[in-house]
Design an enzyme around this catalytic site. Structure first.
Site, mmCIF file in Angstrom:
data_model
loop_
_atom_site.group_PDB
_atom_site.id
_atom_site.type_symbol
_atom_site.label_atom_id
_atom_site.label_comp_id
_atom_site.label_asym_id
_atom_site.label_seq_id
_atom_site.Cartn_x
_atom_site.Cartn_y
_atom_site.Cartn_z
ATOM 1 N N PRO A 10 38.662 40.820 48.088
ATOM 2 C CA PRO A 10 39.006 41.933 47.088
ATOM 3 C C PRO A 10 39.199 41.069 45.655
ATOM 4 O O PRO A 10 39.636 39.970 45.439
ATOM 5 C CB PRO A 10 40.378 42.458 47.446
ATOM 6 C CG PRO A 10 40.908 41.711 48.547
ATOM 7 C CD PRO A 10 39.350 41.014 49.045
ATOM 8 N N ASN A 11 38.635 41.670 44.701
ATOM 9 C CA ASN A 11 38.730 41.345 43.117
ATOM 10 C C ASN A 11 37.860 40.280 42.861
ATOM 11 O O ASN A 11 37.677 39.864 41.619
ATOM 12 C CB ASN A 11 40.135 40.872 42.601
ATOM 13 C CG ASN A 11 41.224 42.396 43.047
ATOM 14 O OD1 ASN A 11 40.580 43.480 42.588
ATOM 15 N ND2 ASN A 11 42.071 42.481 43.971
ATOM 16 N N ARG A 18 38.583 38.036 35.322
ATOM 17 C CA ARG A 18 39.727 38.234 35.997
ATOM 18 C C ARG A 18 40.788 37.027 35.755
ATOM 19 O O ARG A 18 40.482 36.116 36.139
ATOM 20 C CB ARG A 18 39.614 38.445 37.264
ATOM 21 C CG ARG A 18 40.796 38.504 38.127
ATOM 22 C CD ARG A 18 40.557 38.288 39.706
ATOM 23 N NE ARG A 18 41.692 38.600 40.356
ATOM 24 C CZ ARG A 18 41.769 37.995 41.811
ATOM 25 N NH1 ARG A 18 40.891 37.517 42.279
ATOM 26 N NH2 ARG A 18 42.999 38.360 42.311
ATOM 27 N N TYR A 23 41.878 31.981 37.573
ATOM 28 C CA TYR A 23 40.630 31.774 38.290
ATOM 29 C C TYR A 23 39.416 31.062 37.363
ATOM 30 O O TYR A 23 38.252 30.849 37.996
ATOM 31 C CB TYR A 23 40.158 33.175 38.635
ATOM 32 C CG TYR A 23 41.029 33.603 39.728
ATOM 33 C CD1 TYR A 23 41.645 33.220 41.184
ATOM 34 C CD2 TYR A 23 42.278 34.806 39.375
ATOM 35 C CE1 TYR A 23 42.446 33.714 41.824
ATOM 36 C CE2 TYR A 23 43.172 35.300 40.144
ATOM 37 C CZ TYR A 23 43.423 34.636 41.337
ATOM 38 O OH TYR A 23 44.305 35.118 42.155
ATOM 39 N N ASN A 74 36.434 33.098 51.200
ATOM 40 C CA ASN A 74 37.742 33.564 50.419
ATOM 41 C C ASN A 74 38.326 34.877 50.509
ATOM 42 O O ASN A 74 37.631 35.777 49.921
ATOM 43 C CB ASN A 74 37.513 33.252 49.094
ATOM 44 C CG ASN A 74 38.666 33.203 47.841
ATOM 45 O OD1 ASN A 74 39.694 33.652 48.519
ATOM 46 N ND2 ASN A 74 38.645 32.666 46.728
ATOM 47 N N ALA A 77 43.316 38.415 48.470
ATOM 48 C CA ALA A 77 44.732 38.582 48.758
ATOM 49 C C ALA A 77 44.850 39.097 50.539
ATOM 50 O O ALA A 77 46.072 38.837 50.873
ATOM 51 C CB ALA A 77 45.066 39.938 48.071
ATOM 52 N N GLU A 98 38.388 28.076 54.909
ATOM 53 C CA GLU A 98 38.829 28.894 53.920
ATOM 54 C C GLU A 98 38.930 28.341 52.615
ATOM 55 O O GLU A 98 39.367 27.169 52.482
ATOM 56 C CB GLU A 98 40.418 29.090 54.533
ATOM 57 C CG GLU A 98 41.277 29.870 53.660
ATOM 58 C CD GLU A 98 42.657 30.170 54.159
ATOM 59 O OE1 GLU A 98 43.089 29.438 55.134
ATOM 60 O OE2 GLU A 98 43.500 30.476 53.654
ATOM 61 N N HIS A 100 40.097 28.710 48.551
ATOM 62 C CA HIS A 100 40.822 29.523 47.446
ATOM 63 C C HIS A 100 40.710 28.660 46.127
ATOM 64 O O HIS A 100 40.647 27.351 45.906
ATOM 65 C CB HIS A 100 42.200 29.506 47.537
ATOM 66 C CG HIS A 100 42.655 30.480 48.884
ATOM 67 N ND1 HIS A 100 42.448 31.657 48.793
ATOM 68 C CD2 HIS A 100 43.003 30.011 50.108
ATOM 69 C CE1 HIS A 100 42.561 32.068 50.166
ATOM 70 N NE2 HIS A 100 43.149 31.305 50.739
ATOM 71 N N ARG A 107 51.589 28.515 43.538
ATOM 72 C CA ARG A 107 51.944 29.883 42.930
ATOM 73 C C ARG A 107 53.117 30.871 43.588
ATOM 74 O O ARG A 107 53.877 30.035 44.127
ATOM 75 C CB ARG A 107 50.407 30.592 43.036
ATOM 76 C CG ARG A 107 49.612 29.875 42.286
ATOM 77 C CD ARG A 107 48.240 30.905 42.382
ATOM 78 N NE ARG A 107 48.215 32.014 41.597
ATOM 79 C CZ ARG A 107 47.324 32.997 41.603
ATOM 80 N NH1 ARG A 107 46.284 32.784 42.534
ATOM 81 N NH2 ARG A 107 47.788 34.167 41.195
ATOM 82 N N ARG A 111 52.182 33.829 48.313
ATOM 83 C CA ARG A 111 50.588 33.099 48.440
ATOM 84 C C ARG A 111 50.774 31.958 49.191
ATOM 85 O O ARG A 111 49.667 31.533 49.553
ATOM 86 C CB ARG A 111 50.309 33.047 47.036
ATOM 87 C CG ARG A 111 49.643 34.066 46.061
ATOM 88 C CD ARG A 111 49.022 33.892 44.918
ATOM 89 N NE ARG A 111 49.130 34.889 43.890
ATOM 90 C CZ ARG A 111 48.701 35.926 43.852
ATOM 91 N NH1 ARG A 111 47.483 36.087 44.623
ATOM 92 N NH2 ARG A 111 48.563 36.958 42.781
#
Ligand code: DHK
Length: 142
Positions: A10-11, A18, A23, A74, A77, A98, A100, A107, A111
């Site tokens: 998502p996103n 964003r 990012y 990835n 969230a 995985e 990120h 952060r 998270r």
């Protein structure tokens, strides 16, 4: 199977605009191109997929378990919340890395924990979109 699957959650379709301070300014298209350079070099096909929906990501992980030799994921969230995605990864015989873009461990506290890390082959964080390339290399280099 000479095929890798790249799944973004998502996103991540909004990469580039964003929260660029977190990012960066690269787009999702740049991410795909980054991974495709590697898969092309190794003579592999790449399927890329992005979804804002948890169940759709579960479906794609299950499919990749039948059609690919590795997954770069990835989950965004959902990393921090999804038992369903964790169980999908645990249910398939192919390695999942995985990734990120940001360093989730530096952060917000929510998270810091990944529901997925314990069923993934590795976790790459904080290296920007280069992390996706390193994940592809890790899956393909002998
Ligand atoms: C992307 C997201 O959308 C967040 O929800 C994660 C991750 C971090 C990233 O750094 O790529 O917490």
């Amino acid at each position: 199977m000479n095929r890798l699957m790249l799944i973004n959650g998502p996103n991540l379709n909004l990469l580039g605009t964003r929260e660029p301070g977190i990012y960066g300014s690269h787009t999702l298209q740049d991410v795909v191109a980054e991974v495709k350079h590697v898969t092309d070099d190794f003579g592999y096909d790449l399927e890329d997929y992005q979804s804002n929906h948890e169940g759709a990501m579960v479906d794609k992980i299950q499919e990749a378990g039948r059609t690919c030799s590795g997954i770069i994921l990835n989950a965004a969230a959902y990393t921090h919340t999804s038992i369903a995605i964790r169980d999908a990864i645990a249910s398939i015989p192919v390695p999942v890395i995985e990734v990120h873009i940001s360093n989730i461990h530096t952060r917000e506290e929510f998270r810091h924990h990944s529901m997925l890390a314990s069923v993934c082959k590795a976790q790459i964080v904080g290296l920007g979109i280069k992390g996706y390339r390193y994940a592809a290399l890790a899956l393909l280099e002998k």
